[in-house]
Write an enzyme that holds these catalytic residues in place. Structure first.
Site, mmCIF file in Angstrom:
data_model
loop_
_atom_site.group_PDB
_atom_site.id
_atom_site.type_symbol
_atom_site.label_atom_id
_atom_site.label_comp_id
_atom_site.label_asym_id
_atom_site.label_seq_id
_atom_site.Cartn_x
_atom_site.Cartn_y
_atom_site.Cartn_z
ATOM 1 N N HIS A 51 0.847 -1.220 0.000
ATOM 2 C CA HIS A 51 0.000 0.000 0.000
ATOM 3 C C HIS A 51 0.873 1.257 0.000
ATOM 4 C CE1 HIS A 51 -3.312 -2.716 1.272
ATOM 5 N NE2 HIS A 51 -2.346 -3.282 1.964
ATOM 6 N N SER A 90 13.830 21.120 -17.369
ATOM 7 C CA SER A 90 12.611 21.904 -17.538
ATOM 8 C C SER A 90 12.967 23.207 -18.238
ATOM 9 C CB SER A 90 12.002 22.193 -16.173
ATOM 10 O OG SER A 90 11.214 23.363 -16.219
ATOM 11 N N GLU A 119 8.911 7.895 -17.179
ATOM 12 C CA GLU A 119 7.507 8.329 -17.281
ATOM 13 C C GLU A 119 6.896 7.889 -18.602
ATOM 14 O OE1 GLU A 119 7.202 12.418 -14.797
ATOM 15 O OE2 GLU A 119 8.654 12.389 -16.406
ATOM 16 N N LYS A 149 15.467 21.559 -12.307
ATOM 17 C CA LYS A 149 14.818 20.266 -12.533
ATOM 18 C C LYS A 149 15.673 19.237 -13.247
ATOM 19 C CE LYS A 149 10.532 19.788 -12.249
ATOM 20 N NZ LYS A 149 9.907 18.758 -11.494
#
Ligand code: ARG
Length: 470
Positions: free
Chosen positions: A160, A287, A300, A293
């Site tokens: 979880h 970024s 992803e 970043k």
């Protein structure tokens, strides 16, 4: 539009809108070489059935081999007339008609595109299953290296997404090794069930005897594999069947799912909050606005592409549902999703095998998390059970102990910089067998992992596999 494989029956020209809407050349050009191979087999059958003389066969074979060379050089993609053809089968027929005028008009004897398209899609699939398997093995090799190199590192395990129990990094990566092994087997099974057949014709078979098909072609050499080719046992099924496409798309979807879960874990581990790993800068992107970043875009996209892979599977499932036997033009739409899924999964596997090798573990951050004493609650309960306390009772005792610890902000070990330590007296209130000495022996990630004895530990086997792989 260039010459069609049909047209005799038609007195009107096809409307250009229809031509544009129905053609598939920009997609099925991928099948070019496989279509040639199919034709080379087909002329063997025609020779055997005496529908081609040995001289005619020789000329056609030469012509087809020359076309095959041209196709393999990818030059044909630059042919400005390519897009004028309805599909790749029409294009190749046209090429051969130019190369071997007259005789080439016999090539389509006893053949239909319905049979031809399924034959070459199967060949394409067999070829690409092998490529995907090779790439899977590359990723597996990287996983094995990560597993072996970090076999001494323990991390908190999660259920979880909450701290559960300590686990070993080796075992974490081993889980993916198991998944990839299943993926390999799934693909091998599909490979074995793809049956290459000839003689279906349009849907009813052809007038050439099955024994002539049988003796003309027995095997097809694909890479180093000898693939049996047999006369069809059901022409109707052969031209209607797209199970193999669905099975492949399903196997690729499951594989993509595995890669997506691995990516998600790595993305989470790379966050500031976790800080378990560092993904090499060469595998990150930045970024345009935020200068600080470093984003895990590769992972992803692997996570995101799972959606495309499932979409491709669903698209073919839905296309095939309720189609009347036998061939229907709807089935032309199976190729785009099939080719797309093969392309996506190959790209994913390729980039992942390199990215994995550059992951660095931040043991300081991991150790900090491992100091969460709640991770050892089950180990304390196991200690009580091993000393005669019933499981239910032990579960309740440790639950109360954890709650007490959290409520009072104390450690179950001797005092540290952050927390006051619990005393033996306090511990004994929960159970007389508990003491600080006992806690010291239990609250330790290495002991916790070592005490999980149900696993057939595979470190040695895997290290061997890894060295063998190298
Ligand atoms: N381009 C077609 C396909 O991919 C070839 C078969 C066409 N057959 C026909 N009878 N219209 O399915």
């Amino acid at each position: 539009m260039a010459k069609k494989l049909w047209g005799g029956r038609f007195s009107k020209k096809t409307d250009p809108l229809v031509e544009e809407f129905t053609k598939s050349i920009q997609i099925d050009k991928t099948l070019a070489q496989y279509d040639c191979w199919g034709s080379i087999l087909h002329i063997n059958v025609l020779k055997k059935a005496k529908l081609l003389t040995p001289e005619e066969h020789e000329k056609l074979e030469k012509g087809l081999n020359a076309i095959l060379k041209y196709i393999e050089s990818d030059e044909f993609e630059k042919d400005p007339s390519l897009n004028d053809f309805e599909d790749i089968h029409s294009y190749i027929q046209n090429l051969i008609e130019k190369k071997v005028p007259g005789i080439a008009l016999k090539l389509h004897t006893c053949r239909s595109r319905n049979d031809q398209v399924v034959f070459c899609t199967k060949l394409y699939s067999l070829d690409h299953i092998k490529v995907v398997q090779k790439f899977i093995m590359e990723v597996d090799k990287s996983l094995l290296k990560l597993a072996v190199d970090n076999a001494g590192v323990n991390i908190p395990g999660y259920t979880h997404l909450q701290h559960a129990m300590p686990i070993n990094l080796f075992e974490y990566f081993y889980a993916y090794h198991e998944m990839l092994n299943r993926d390999l087997k799934r693909l091998s099974n599909i490979y074995k069930t793809i049956n290459l057949t000839l003689g279906a014709g349009a849907l009813a078979g052809t007038f050439i005897k099955s024994k002539e098909y049988n003796s003309a072609v027995k095997l097809l050499l694909l890479s180093k594999d000898k693939i049996p080719v047999k006369p069809t046992t059901s022409a109707i099924d052969t031209v209607s069947d797209r199970d193999f496409v669905i099975e492949i798309l399903s196997a690729i979807s499951i594989l993509g799912l595995h890669l997506s879960r691995l990516s998600e874990d790595l993305i989470i581990w790379s966050t500031k909050e976790f800080d378990f790993i560092e993904i090499d800068e060469s595998f990150c992107t930045g970024s345009s606005l935020m200068p600080q970043k470093r984003n895990p875009d590769v992972l992803e996209l692997i996570r995101g592409y799972a959606g495309k892979l499932y979409g491709n599977l669903i698209s073919v499932l839905v296309t095939m549902k309720g189609l009347p036997l036998t061939y229907n033009r709807d089935m032309q739409l199976d190729k785009e999703p099939l080719f797309n899924s093969f392309t996506i999964i190959q790209q994913e596997l390729k980039v992942l095998s390199h990215l994995l090798l550059k992951i660095k573990f931040n043991e300081t951050a991991i150790k900090k998390q491992l100091s969460d004493e709640c991770l050892y609650a089950t180990d304390i309960s196991d200690f009580l059970v091993k000393n005669g306390v019933t499981f239910k009772e032990a579960h309740t005792i440790v639950g109360q102990l954890i709650s007490y610890k959290l409520k009072h902000g104390i450690s179950l070990l001797p005092e540290n910089e952050m927390e006051k330590g619990i005393t033996d007296e306090e511990l004994k209130k929960f159970h007389p067998l508990l003491s600080i000495e006992v806690m010291k022996r239990i609250i330790d990630p290495y002991i916790s992992v070592k005490n999980k004895k149900s696993l057939r530990r595979k470190l040695r086997i895997m290290t061997k596999e890894y060295i063998h792989h190298k």
